[in-house]
Design an enzyme around this catalytic site. Structure first.
Site, PDB file in Angstrom:
ATOM      1  N   CYS A  24     -16.001  51.476 -30.533  1.00 37.30           N
ATOM      2  CA  CYS A  24     -15.986  52.592 -31.469  1.00 37.30           C
ATOM      3  C   CYS A  24     -15.175  52.262 -32.726  1.00 37.30           C
ATOM      4  O   CYS A  24     -14.313  51.385 -32.726  1.00 37.30           O
ATOM      5  CB  CYS A  24     -15.387  53.824 -30.785  1.00 37.30           C
ATOM      6  SG  CYS A  24     -15.657  55.368 -31.687  1.00 37.30           S
ATOM      7  N   ASP A  82      -9.772  60.349 -22.866  1.00 35.67           N
ATOM      8  CA  ASP A  82      -8.941  59.715 -23.890  1.00 35.67           C
ATOM      9  C   ASP A  82      -7.526  60.261 -23.795  1.00 35.67           C
ATOM     10  O   ASP A  82      -7.295  61.350 -23.266  1.00 35.67           O
ATOM     11  CB  ASP A  82      -9.521  59.996 -25.278  1.00 35.67           C
ATOM     12  CG  ASP A  82      -9.035  59.015 -26.328  1.00 35.67           C
ATOM     13  OD1 ASP A  82      -8.294  58.071 -25.975  1.00 35.67           O
ATOM     14  OD2 ASP A  82      -9.401  59.186 -27.500  1.00 35.67           O
TER      15      ASP A  82
END
Length: 225
Positions: free
Chosen positions: A11, A135
């Site tokens: 990402c 996360d």
């Protein structure tokens, strides 16, 4: 236990050369950050330019943080086949309103505080998502290089269904991703800062090393008894 190949998302890409290197390394998905306050931000138009470099079966993912419906629509228009990732304070209704397949980020406090995060309820609330991305809760909505406690949750619980629905993220690097996979057994892993030379600039050698470490974790002989 998940015995399939762990999928890999890289990402926060901003450059053509990094997109090409991530694909060559073996990434299954490439994430573009459409959050203007991020150092990894790319505009909808720029995400479209980068996504057009992707070959078949490598999925573009557009990351949004509390974005307006109009801005989300701009991203979808630029990358029509993208999977959406909601990383802010979006409600289940907000996510569904986009009318696109999506994954939902759960921002889990690092350290002992992580055990207080009701991940089972979160997964239930966002049952319509294709995946829950795990996360660490940091300022700036991701890419902070911090991990949460991988032992804080019952990964085998049916509501989590780690091996088919969870994406492990937060502070992953080539050095620790094997351990993370062994502990959580997620469907996929997501890396950003752990393969960077600087924020938004990826390191091709680190991406190769990360993919190699994931593949090593998938080897039956590497699994702890």
């Amino acid at each position: 236990m998940n015995t399939s190949r762990t999928r890999i998302k890289i990402c926060g890409l901003t450059r053509e050369s990094d997109v090409d290197a991530a694909v060559q390394a073996g990434a299954d998905a490439i994430g573009f950050v459409l959050y203007p306050h991020s150092p990894r931000y790319v505009s909808p138009e720029r995400s479209g330019e980068l996504a057009r470099r992707l070959p078949p079966f490598v999925t573009p993912v557009l990351l949004f943080v509390n974005a307006s419906p109009e801005f989300i629509a701009q991203g979808v228009a630029a990358v029509p086949h993208a999977l959406l990732q909601f990383h802010g304070d979006e409600t289940p209704a907000d996510c569904l309103a986009a009318g696109r397949p999506f994954i939902r980020a759960a921002r889990i406090p690092p350290g002992q505080a992580g055990a207080g995060f009701d991940l089972l309820k979160y997964a239930s609330d966002f049952a319509a998502s294709q995946a829950i991305l795990l996360d660490a809760h940091v300022e700036g909505y991701g890419g902070g290089g911090q991990s949460f406690d991988w032992n804080a949750f019952p990964w085998s619980h049916p509501l989590l269904n780690a091996s088919s629905r969870l994406v492990l993220s937060g502070g992953l690097t080539p050095a620790n991703v094997t351990d993370g996979i062994h502990r959580v057994r997620p469907w996929a892993v997501d890396v950003s800062s752990g393969v960077e030379a600087s924020k938004g600039i990826k390191d091709a050698d680190k991406m190769l090393a990360f993919v190699a470490a994931v593949r090593a974790a998938d080897t039956p002989s590497s699994r702890p008894s």
